[in-house]
Motif scaffolding. Sequence first.
Motif, mmCIF file in Angstrom:
data_model
loop_
_atom_site.group_PDB
_atom_site.id
_atom_site.type_symbol
_atom_site.label_atom_id
_atom_site.label_comp_id
_atom_site.label_asym_id
_atom_site.label_seq_id
_atom_site.Cartn_x
_atom_site.Cartn_y
_atom_site.Cartn_z
ATOM 1 N N LYS A 1 2.716 2.007 -3.313
ATOM 2 C CA LYS A 1 1.820 2.558 -4.348
ATOM 3 C C LYS A 1 1.451 4.004 -4.047
ATOM 4 C CE LYS A 1 -0.224 -1.587 -6.362
ATOM 5 N NZ LYS A 1 -1.468 -2.299 -6.725
ATOM 6 N N LYS A 2 1.205 4.295 -2.785
ATOM 7 C CA LYS A 2 0.829 5.665 -2.436
ATOM 8 C C LYS A 2 1.974 6.640 -2.673
ATOM 9 C CE LYS A 2 -2.794 4.712 0.980
ATOM 10 N NZ LYS A 2 -3.237 4.879 2.393
ATOM 11 N N LEU A 3 3.195 6.185 -2.406
ATOM 12 C CA LEU A 3 4.361 7.051 -2.589
ATOM 13 C C LEU A 3 4.903 7.000 -4.013
ATOM 14 C CD1 LEU A 3 6.395 6.420 0.697
ATOM 15 C CD2 LEU A 3 5.220 8.514 0.036
ATOM 16 N N GLU A 4 4.388 6.074 -4.824
ATOM 17 C CA GLU A 4 4.895 5.869 -6.188
ATOM 18 C C GLU A 4 6.408 5.673 -6.174
ATOM 19 O OE1 GLU A 4 3.340 9.549 -7.871
ATOM 20 O OE2 GLU A 4 1.714 8.413 -8.812
ATOM 21 N N VAL A 5 6.853 4.823 -5.251
ATOM 22 C CA VAL A 5 8.293 4.615 -5.063
ATOM 23 C C VAL A 5 8.881 3.899 -6.272
ATOM 24 C CG1 VAL A 5 10.036 3.444 -3.671
ATOM 25 C CG2 VAL A 5 8.088 4.548 -2.557
ATOM 26 N N ASP A 6 9.934 4.446 -6.828
ATOM 27 C CA ASP A 6 10.660 3.749 -7.894
ATOM 28 C C ASP A 6 12.146 4.111 -7.866
ATOM 29 O OD1 ASP A 6 10.532 6.331 -8.764
ATOM 30 O OD2 ASP A 6 9.587 5.893 -10.685
ATOM 31 N N THR A 7 12.627 4.474 -6.664
ATOM 32 C CA THR A 7 14.045 4.780 -6.497
ATOM 33 C C THR A 7 14.544 4.203 -5.180
ATOM 34 O OG1 THR A 7 13.670 6.846 -5.297
ATOM 35 C CG2 THR A 7 13.774 6.991 -7.714
ATOM 36 N N MET B 1 0.825 -1.201 0.000
ATOM 37 C CA MET B 1 0.000 0.000 0.000
ATOM 38 C C MET B 1 0.866 1.260 0.000
ATOM 39 S SD MET B 1 -2.502 1.362 3.043
ATOM 40 C CE MET B 1 -1.063 1.664 4.091
ATOM 41 N N LEU B 2 1.891 1.300 0.861
ATOM 42 C CA LEU B 2 2.732 2.489 0.971
ATOM 43 C C LEU B 2 3.520 2.737 -0.308
ATOM 44 C CD1 LEU B 2 3.778 4.780 2.728
ATOM 45 C CD2 LEU B 2 5.543 3.229 3.592
ATOM 46 N N GLU C 1 -7.108 6.183 -2.303
ATOM 47 C CA GLU C 1 -6.347 7.152 -1.533
ATOM 48 C C GLU C 1 -4.934 7.187 -2.066
ATOM 49 O OE1 GLU C 1 -5.849 8.479 3.100
ATOM 50 O OE2 GLU C 1 -5.453 6.381 2.626
ATOM 51 N N PHE C 2 -4.543 8.309 -2.619
ATOM 52 C CA PHE C 2 -3.203 8.485 -3.177
ATOM 53 C C PHE C 2 -2.884 7.402 -4.213
ATOM 54 C CE2 PHE C 2 -2.701 10.079 1.305
ATOM 55 C CZ PHE C 2 -2.766 11.424 0.986
ATOM 56 N N GLY C 3 -3.898 7.005 -4.984
ATOM 57 C CA GLY C 3 -3.665 6.031 -6.039
ATOM 58 C C GLY C 3 -3.781 4.581 -5.621
ATOM 59 N N PHE C 4 -3.968 4.331 -4.324
ATOM 60 C CA PHE C 4 -4.118 2.955 -3.851
ATOM 61 C C PHE C 4 -5.600 2.637 -3.718
ATOM 62 C CE2 PHE C 4 -4.503 -0.234 -0.449
ATOM 63 C CZ PHE C 4 -3.705 -1.236 -0.990
ATOM 64 N N LEU C 5 -6.022 1.534 -4.357
ATOM 65 C CA LEU C 5 -7.430 1.156 -4.381
ATOM 66 C C LEU C 5 -7.687 0.031 -3.383
ATOM 67 C CD1 LEU C 5 -8.010 1.087 -8.251
ATOM 68 C CD2 LEU C 5 -8.378 2.976 -6.665
ATOM 69 N N SER C 6 -8.757 0.171 -2.636
ATOM 70 C CA SER C 6 -9.157 -0.881 -1.711
ATOM 71 C C SER C 6 -10.672 -0.935 -1.635
ATOM 72 C CB SER C 6 -8.562 -0.639 -0.315
ATOM 73 O OG SER C 6 -9.012 0.593 0.215
ATOM 74 N N LEU C 7 -11.161 -1.996 -1.006
ATOM 75 C CA LEU C 7 -12.591 -2.216 -0.909
ATOM 76 C C LEU C 7 -13.018 -1.983 0.537
ATOM 77 C CD1 LEU C 7 -14.932 -3.139 -2.756
ATOM 78 C CD2 LEU C 7 -14.567 -5.451 -1.909
ATOM 79 N N SER D 1 11.019 2.437 4.122
ATOM 80 C CA SER D 1 11.389 1.424 5.115
ATOM 81 C C SER D 1 11.234 1.938 6.537
ATOM 82 C CB SER D 1 12.841 0.970 4.894
ATOM 83 O OG SER D 1 12.972 0.321 3.656
ATOM 84 N N SER D 2 11.366 3.250 6.735
ATOM 85 C CA SER D 2 11.190 3.813 8.078
ATOM 86 C C SER D 2 9.779 4.335 8.293
ATOM 87 C CB SER D 2 12.192 4.951 8.324
ATOM 88 O OG SER D 2 12.269 5.254 9.696
ATOM 89 N N ILE D 3 9.168 4.870 7.233
ATOM 90 C CA ILE D 3 7.808 5.401 7.367
ATOM 91 C C ILE D 3 6.821 4.311 7.739
ATOM 92 C CG2 ILE D 3 5.901 6.457 6.066
ATOM 93 C CD1 ILE D 3 8.086 7.908 4.436
ATOM 94 N N ILE D 4 7.091 3.080 7.301
ATOM 95 C CA ILE D 4 6.170 1.971 7.560
ATOM 96 C C ILE D 4 6.158 1.578 9.034
ATOM 97 C CG2 ILE D 4 7.804 0.062 7.250
ATOM 98 C CD1 ILE D 4 4.230 0.190 5.835
ATOM 99 N N ARG D 5 7.144 2.041 9.799
ATOM 100 C CA ARG D 5 7.230 1.654 11.206
ATOM 101 C C ARG D 5 6.021 2.187 11.981
ATOM 102 N NH1 ARG D 5 10.107 -2.201 12.885
ATOM 103 N NH2 ARG D 5 10.942 -1.173 14.719
ATOM 104 N N PRO D 6 5.580 1.474 13.037
ATOM 105 C CA PRO D 6 4.303 1.787 13.694
ATOM 106 C C PRO D 6 4.161 3.228 14.164
ATOM 107 C CG PRO D 6 5.172 -0.297 14.506
ATOM 108 C CD PRO D 6 6.230 0.291 13.631
ATOM 109 N N GLY D 7 5.206 3.785 14.799
ATOM 110 C CA GLY D 7 5.058 5.106 15.380
ATOM 111 C C GLY D 7 4.811 6.204 14.376
#
Length: 988
Positions: free
Chosen positions: A557-563, A554-555, A968-974, A571-577
Motif C-alpha cells: 500500500k505504501k509503495l502503491e505497487v501494481d506492476t 503495509m508495504l 503514513e504513505f497512504g497506509f492507515l493504522s491505529l 520482495s527484497s525491500i521487505i527483508r529485515p536488513g
Amino acid sequence: MLLNCHSFFSLRYGTIPEESLLELAQQNGYRCLALTDINNTSGCLNFVRMAPRYGIRPVLGIDFRSGIRSKYVALARNNQGFQELNRYLSEHLHHKKEILDQAPPFANAVVIYPFETLLDTEKNQFLDHEYIGISSQDLLKVRFSRLYQHQDRFVILQPVSFRHKKDFNTHRLLRAIDENTMLQKLTVFDVANENEQMLPIEELKARFKDYPNLIYNTEKLLESCEIHFAFGEGRQHQNLKVYGKSAQEDYEKLRSLSYNALGYRYGTGVDDRILDRIAMELDLIRQQDFVPFFLVNHDIVSYASHKDYYYVGRGSGANSIVAYLLNITNVDPIELDLYFERFMNLYRKNPPDFDIDFSWKDRDDITRYIFEKYGKNNQAALLATYNTFQHSAAVRELGKVFGLPTHEIDALSDKKFDPAKLDDLSKLVLRYARYLQDNNQPNHLSIHAGGVLITEKPIHYFSATDLPPKGYPTTQFDMVIAEDVGLYKYDILSQRGLAKIKDTLEVIRYNRPEAPAIDIHDVKKFKVDPNINALIRQASCIGCFYVESPAMRMLLKKLEVDTYLGLVAASSIIRPGVAKSGMMRAYILRHRFPERRLDAPPELLRLMEDTYGVMVYQEDVIKVAHYYAGLTLAEADVIRRGMSGKFRGRAEFEMVQTKFFENCQHKGYDPVQTQQIWDQIASFAGYAFAKGHSASYAVESYQSLFLKTYYPLEYMVATLNNGGGFYSQELYIHEARMRGAQIQAPCINHSEAETCIAGTTIYLGLQMLHQLELRTIQQLLQARQQEGPFSSLNDFLDRVPISIEQLTILIRIDAFRFTGIDKKTLLWKATFRLNKSPNKTPQKQLFQNQVKDYKLPQFQETFIDNAFDQIELLGFPLCSPFELSQEPIPPGVMSSQIHEFINLPVTQYGYLVTVKNTRTNKGETMQFGTFVDQNGDFIDTVHFPPIVKKFKLTGRGLYKIQGKVTEEFGFLSLEVSAVERLDMVSRV
C-alpha cells in the motif's frame, strides 16, 4: 607428537573448537598435529584449512570407539587413507554396527591400539601398519607387560580433549547429558581422565625421556602422514566434472539446449542483445567449468516437468539467461536487466547458486531421482548442519543433569527469574549454559534444508557419512566447509505455495469443468492483467505466496505497487536488513516523491538508478564495492558473502573491509558518507535477496494472484489443504466466506479427507477434526465409495467399524445433520447401539437389520453449544466470533471508515488474527497487531512499549481497541492507547 586430539566435534565429549586446538598447539611448540575425533570427521576439512595459519602440518584420523572406550585410533597416511577411514566409519554408522576390537587391514592408514585396550585382548601379533599407543600413565606398567616385546611398535598416545579445568567440568556435564543421567551418577568409567590436556612439547618429551625409541617412532609415524585439500584461491570445484561422455559433448549439449529454446522464450523478439548475452554466458560457464552444473540442474527440472511437478528456480541463478532458456528459472534476465556477474564471474570463487523449490509433496521423489541417478558410485550426499547448544536447550539439559525441578528449569529457560534469588545450582546451570553457547558447542548433527552434493570423487574422499531417517548418506560437515573445499551444493527445497498452485488447478478442473484451459506458466500475461494488478494495489493478497503478511500488505500500500517490477522490488525491500537500516523508508520516499531521489549520493544514483540510489538487492553490494569503492569483483563478492555472518570475521573479509575504507579515502569521498554506506551494507546484505531471487518470488506470487483473482474459492480450498500459509486456517476460511463461499462443517456424505468444494459450497475436510483418527476417515470414505451415501445413523453403523469415542466426534461436529435429528438424540442412540453391540467389522447383510427405536425426550440444541463444539474439535467457530460476545458489541468505527478519522481518536472492535512482537532500539518490546472487524476487514494496530506493558493481548478473542488513526504513505493504522479483551459467552 600428538596423535589423538579431540575437538568439540567429538560430540558430547570434546570441548575445543578446531581453531583453538591449532592455536593451543602453536603456543605449546608443536609443528604437527593429528585431529582424531571420536567416530566423527566434521572438523577435519576446516582443521586442514586453518592449520597453515598456525604453522601446523595437519594429520587426519578417527578415534574409533564403542561408547566411551577407544578401540583404536586410525591415522590417514594420505588422502586415499582418509577415504578408507571414512568409508569404514560410514559402514558402521549407516548400519549401526559395533566397532570391532580388531581394525581392518587398511592400505593407506595406520592403526594405533591403546595400551590399556590391548591388555583386555589376546592380540600379540602386529602388522606393519599397526602400532601400540603408550600414554605417560602407561609407563609404569609397560615394562611388566607381555606387550613390552613389541617396543618397535610403541608410539606416544597422549590424548588431548580439554584446554583447562573448566573444559573438563564441561566434558563431565556433556557426558551426563549424553548418558541421560544426573551428574552425581557418573562414574570414572563414564568420563575421560582430567589429564587429557595439552602439555608443552618439551614437557611431553621429558615424560618419555627413558624411551627415546618411542619418541622416534612417533615422529617418524607423523612424518609418514600427509593430507592435502585445496582451499580458497587455489581450489578447483569438486562437483561432477563430466555430465555425458566428454567435456566437449557437454558443452555442445548446453549450447544446443540454449539456442533451441529461443523461440519458446522470446518468439520473434530475438535481437543482438539476447544473442550476445547467451554467447557471453556460455563462454564464461565453459571457462569456469560449470557446464555439468547447468546440465544436472536441467536434468532435475526436466524430470520434474515430465512428472508434472511444479517448481520454481530462484537464487542468483535467475540472473542467467542460459538458466532461463533451460527452464531452470522462469525469470527473464533481459527484461529485468539482471546483473550476471552477481551469479558468475571469472573472479568469483564461491559457487553459482540455483535454489529449486518443489512442492512439499513432490520433493522426496526428486531427491530419490537424484540419488538413484547420480549416487550409484557413492557420489551423492545430503549436507549436514551443526545444531549448537542455545540458551534454552542448554539450560534444560543442564537443569536435568543437576537435578533441578521442572518449574525451576522452565523459569531459567524462559529467563523469568530474579538473579538475586538464584541458588548455587541454578547459577551453575546458567554459567555453563552460557559457556556452551559462547563456545558454539555442537550438540548434534542435522540435515541441511535442501543441500545435495553430486561429486566427481566419491563423497568419502571428503567425509564420513551418516544415514539419518531420510535414508540418504549425509556428510558430517556443513555447506560453509563444503564450499571451502570446492563442493557446491544443489539446493532442492520444498514449499507449500507450489502445492497450492498445482492443487488449485486440479480443484478447478473438478469444480468448474467449463473453465478454459489454464497455462499457469504464461506469467507474461499475468503481469499485465489489470485485475491482478488491482488486487496487488489493494494489498488483497491473503493466501498468496510471499505477499500476504501484514508487513507486506503495509508495504504494497505504501509503495502503491501494481506492476511486476514493483513487486520484485518489494520482495527484497521487505527483508529485515533493508528496513533496519532505514533504506526501506528512503526507498518509499524516493518512489513516491521523485524530488527526494536527489538525496542519494550522485555516485550511487548512477549505479542504482532503478532503485533510486538505494541498495535493495545483493547485486547492489557488489556494484557499490566494485564501482564506488574500487574493489575487484572477487573482493566485492567477499564482502557480499561476509555480510551473511557465516564468513564474517574471517581474515579475508577483514582485509577487504579495510581496503574498502582505504580506497574510498583515496578517491576523496566524505568519510561520513563512506561510513554510512558501509553501515547500510553491513545492516542488510545478509538478509537481502539477489534481484533474480526476488524476481522468482514475484513470478510465483503472480501465479498465485492469478488464481486468487479468477478462482478465489478453489484457491482457498487448496490453501486449506496445504496447511494454510502465514495465518491460521481460520483466516483462510474467513477469506473464502468473504469471497462468497458457504462454509459447511465436515459431513459424512459430502466431506472428503481434505477440504472440498461443490459450486460455491465448501465442505471442510474430515482431517481438520483434530481427534479424528486417519483409520476412521479411511474406513468411512471406503464404505461411502463402495455403497454410496449413508442414509441414517444406523446405516452408517452397519457399514463402518467405529468406536463410540470416534463416533462422538462426528456427531458433535454435526456430520449427521442430513438426518434432521439433533446431536443429543444421536448421541443417545449411538451410545445405546454401541454399548449393546460393540461395532467391530460390519458384515454385509442380505436384509437390513431392524434396530429398536426408543422414544427419547425432546432435547434443546443451542447455537452456543454448536460453536463450542466447533472450537473444541476444529480449533475455531464457524460462525462470526462477534456473535459469541457476552454483551452486544457497541457501535464503533469500521475499517472502511477510518480514512475519515486521520489523526483523530477512535474506538474499534476487532477479533485478533495475529500479533508480531519486535524490539525497539532500546530493547523494549513493541507490537504490531492484526484484527478483523465485524465487516471482515483488517484493523492494523501499533502498540508502543508503554502500551504493551500496560495492556496485554492475551491470545485469540474479541478486543475493544482505542487509539489514534495514523497515516503514513497512504497506509492507515491505529496507534493504540488502550486495549481491552471482551468477555465471551460461556457454555451452560
